[in-house]
Scaffold this motif. Sequence first.
Motif: not given
Length: 103
Positions: A38-48
Motif C-alpha cells: 500500500e503506497a499511501k494509507l487512507g480510509r479502507r475504501s482508499d486502499r487498492p
Amino acid sequence: MSHAMTVALYITEKHDCAHTLRRHAEESGLSVAAEYREAKLGRRSDRPALRRCLLDAKAGMFEGLLLVSVRCLAEGAGKIMATLADLSRHDVRFRSIQEPAID
C-alpha cells in the motif's frame, strides 16, 4: 511430503517491513505467494492493495496473510474486525508479528 502454507504479505508505507515479513515467513516454513504494498494509507475504501488482496483471498490464491500489525488493515477496531472477518470467510488465516496472540 509436507505442504508449506502459502501466504501473502501486506505491507503499508507506515509499517514498511517487507524484509522482516519475508524473513519471518522463511523461518516459519511459509511460502510467499504474493506481496501487496500500500503506497499511501487512507480510509479502507482508499486502499487498492488491500482490495486486491481481499479479492485474491476470495479466489483462493493464498492460505494466510502475514502482516506486521492488524493496525495495517484499517483505522479503528470495527474496520479491522470486518477485514479479519472477510479473510476468515474465505478460510484465510492471518498472522500478525506484533500481536501473535490474535492469530
